[in-house]
Design an enzyme around this catalytic site. Structure first.
Site, PDB file in Angstrom:
ATOM      1  N   LYS A 168       0.856  -1.191   0.000  1.00  0.00           N
ATOM      2  CA  LYS A 168       0.000   0.000   0.000  1.00  0.00           C
ATOM      3  C   LYS A 168       0.893   1.243   0.000  1.00  0.00           C
ATOM      4  CE  LYS A 168      -3.897   2.065   2.564  1.00  0.00           C
ATOM      5  NZ  LYS A 168      -4.802   1.940   3.726  1.00  0.00           N
ATOM      6  N   SER A 205      -9.912   2.261   2.670  1.00  0.00           N
ATOM      7  CA  SER A 205      -8.959   2.945   1.814  1.00  0.00           C
ATOM      8  C   SER A 205      -7.966   2.009   1.123  1.00  0.00           C
ATOM      9  CB  SER A 205      -8.175   3.960   2.638  1.00  0.00           C
ATOM     10  OG  SER A 205      -7.321   3.310   3.565  1.00  0.00           O
ATOM     11  N   SER A 252     -10.284   0.133   6.965  1.00  0.00           N
ATOM     12  CA  SER A 252      -9.660   0.167   5.642  1.00  0.00           C
ATOM     13  C   SER A 252      -8.997  -1.116   5.156  1.00  0.00           C
ATOM     14  CB  SER A 252      -8.626   1.286   5.581  1.00  0.00           C
ATOM     15  OG  SER A 252      -9.280   2.489   5.325  1.00  0.00           O
TER      16      SER A 252
HETATM   17  N1  GLN Z   1     -13.381   4.824   5.807  1.00  0.00           N
HETATM   18  C1  GLN Z   1     -12.856   5.285   7.055  1.00  0.00           C
HETATM   19  C2  GLN Z   1     -12.415   6.714   6.913  1.00  0.00           C
HETATM   20  O1  GLN Z   1     -12.609   7.240   5.881  1.00  0.00           O
HETATM   21  C3  GLN Z   1     -11.733   4.416   7.502  1.00  0.00           C
HETATM   22  C4  GLN Z   1     -10.506   4.652   6.735  1.00  0.00           C
HETATM   23  C5  GLN Z   1      -9.350   3.844   7.245  1.00  0.00           C
HETATM   24  O2  GLN Z   1      -9.532   2.866   7.971  1.00  0.00           O
HETATM   25  N2  GLN Z   1      -8.144   4.282   6.908  1.00  0.00           N
HETATM   26  O3  GLN Z   1     -11.871   7.293   7.798  1.00  0.00           O
END
Ligand code: GLN
Length: 497
Positions: free
Chosen positions: A78, A159, A183
């Site tokens: 990532k 994400s 995410s």
């Molecule tokens: N979707 C959540 C956010 O937008 C979690 C994102 C994440 O876990 N990095 O914050």
């Protein structure tokens, strides 16, 4: 094109140990798949040449007797993990061209064990999002298609959307992800793969671009529970460079795989039913519980009474920490800097340079979070919002510790819906609802894993989530594997011939 890229990590390890194929052959097969599916947008920075060189080196090491745990296994990373000399963007324009001079601890651990890196995977900008549509480098496409609307492109979740899409499309055998509120688990569910968010403090955050430091945690995404265990064994470990890293030994995460669930107590929290959740998700959740019961587990109804407050509290804590973490991107220290206004040789002030750079360098979702964060941390509102959210967080953690006095693991759906269309994307709070089932575990710091267990009526994968006690990933993986075996999920998206 060879089909070695379709193997699991466990299968590839065996194949290479037996001399059936080399890492160069395996890596080439992934590189071919990456080229064939460049349309998915999964990689921001593919590094095929470096990968093939690393694979050749792995083959030489094996010939010399090296048996690294991930020797010669091609993985995607990532693009939130700093990789020495390789552009690291966090999917933001503000980090365009940033080449770290050091390696994150997690990626260094993977390299130590012989892993081969195929490149840097796309994500939501600074890991903020649930659909991988906030990346400056373009959205990622889910390799699955809905039977109802076969021409509609679907989001991979976020994400860690590039990670999930690449693993599902067999571009890599596994990938690193990070999870702040869901995410790893939500994109794993959307793409029909397995994703594990370990206990907070299990994997070092050193060298991982920070979003919300008290929540961020790295973890593996792969095509089986066993593969997640293998990767975690390499990624995890104490790191003095991260003050929240916990000094506890790294066990063999595959040690209890196959032990089944006989005699274990599995909790079903009544609060994980939300309005408008499709019946098929509730059904699959209950079917999974039934399967575990058939394998000898005891199913226990439990209550986690503060669940409803987790998402609102998360959207105070996470932006607050983000606004502070992102203050460092000022156009001086990293990556991108805006040009001076048209016709002028330079900015009129340092402040103007900062403001213009940050205005142009951050996308709208990141700017929204910085503003929310600055607001909830401001002198007049700190107590009303931030301190209150911190208290809610404690209550959520207490809910879980009480539940774990009663049960060994908790079973929930991972997401309230299957993957949605890129053009059908929900907005605002509706988008934030994607993480309604994953955020509570993040707030409590406990480990959670998403396992694919079935299909929606439109032929899209659906996952369930298992939550476990802090630092008891070994037991969590054991239950997850029982779920995996009972579900026998063998479906795959359409792959290139
Ligand atoms: N979707 C959540 C956010 O937008 C979690 C994102 C994440 O876990 N990095 O914050």
């Amino acid at each position: 094109m060879s089909e070695l890229n379709r193997l699991t990590i466990a299968q590839a390890r065996k194949g290479m140990a037996e001399g059936a194929f080399s890492s160069v052959e395996l890596t080439q097969s992934c590189v071919d798949a990456m080229e064939a599916r460049a349309d998915l947008g999964a990689f921001i920075t593919p590094t095929p040449e470096a990968a093939l060189e690393a694979a050749a080196e792995a083959d030489r090491k094996r010939a010399a007797g090296d048996e690294g745990a991930l020797l010669g296994i091609p993985l995607g990373i990532k693009d939130l993990f700093c990789t020495e000399g390789v552009q690291t963007t966090a999917a933001s324009r503000i980090l365009e061209g940033f080449k770290p001079t050091y390696e994150s601890t997690v990626t260094r651990n993977l390299l130590r064990d012989g892993a081969v890196f195929l490149g840097k995977l796309n994500l939501d900008e600074f890991a903020m999002g649930s659909s991988n549509t906030t990346s400056y480098y373009g959205n990622v496409v889910n390799p699955w298609q809905s039977s109802d609307k076969p021409n509609m492109q679907l989001v991979p979740g976020g994400s860690s959307g590039g990670s999930a899409s690449a693993v599902a499309a067999r571009l890599c055998l596994g990938a690193t992800g990070t999870d702040t509120g869901g995410s790893i688990r939500q994109p794993a569910a959307f793409c029909g793969i397995t994703g594990l968010k370990p206990t907070y403090g299990r994997c070092s955050r050193w060298g991982v671009v920070a979003f919300a430091s008290s929540l961020d945690q790295a973890g593996p995404m792969a095509r089986s529970v066993e593969d997640c265990g293998l990767m975690l064994g390499s990624m995890a470990g104490y790191d003095p460079m991260d003050t929240t890293s916990v000094d506890t030994p790294v066990p063999d995460y595959t040690a209890e795989l196959g032990a089944g669930v006989k005699g274990l107590k599995i909790g079903i929290p009544q609060e994980y039913r939300v309005d408008g959740m499709p019946e098929e998700i509730e059904k699959l959740w209950m079917e999974t519980a039934e399967r575990l019961r058939a394998e000898g587990a005891e199913i226990v109804e439990i209550s986690l009474p503060h669940t409803h407050a987790a998402l609102p509290a998360y959207y105070i804590v996470a932006p607050a920490e983000a606004s502070s973490n992102l203050a460092r991107y000022d156009g001086v220290r990293y990556g991108f800097r805006s040009d001076a206004p048209e016709g002028l040789p330079e900015f009129s002030s340092l402040e103007e340079m900062y403001a213009t750079t940050r205005g142009e360098g951050f996308g709208p979702e990141v700017q929204r979070r910085i503003m929310i964060g600055a607001y909830v941390l401001s002198a007049g509102f700190y107590d009303a919002y931030y301190n209150k959210a911190r208290r809610v967080r404690t209550l959520i953690a207490q809910d879980f510790s009480r539940a774990f006095e009663q049960v060994d693991a908790i079973l929930t759906p991972t997401t309230p819906s299957p993957a949605f269309g890129i053009t059908e994307e929900p907005t605002g709070v509706e988008m934030y609802m994607n993480d309604v089932f994953t955020v509570p575990a993040s707030m409590a710091g406990i480990p959670g894993i998403s396992v694919p267990v079935g299909m929606s009526k439109d032929g899209l994968p659906l996952g369930v989530q298992l939550l476990g006690k802090p630092f008891e990933e070994v037991g969590l993986l054991r239950v997850a594997q029982a779920v995996e075996t009972a579900a026998d999920f063998t479906a795959a998206p359409q792959l290139m011939a």
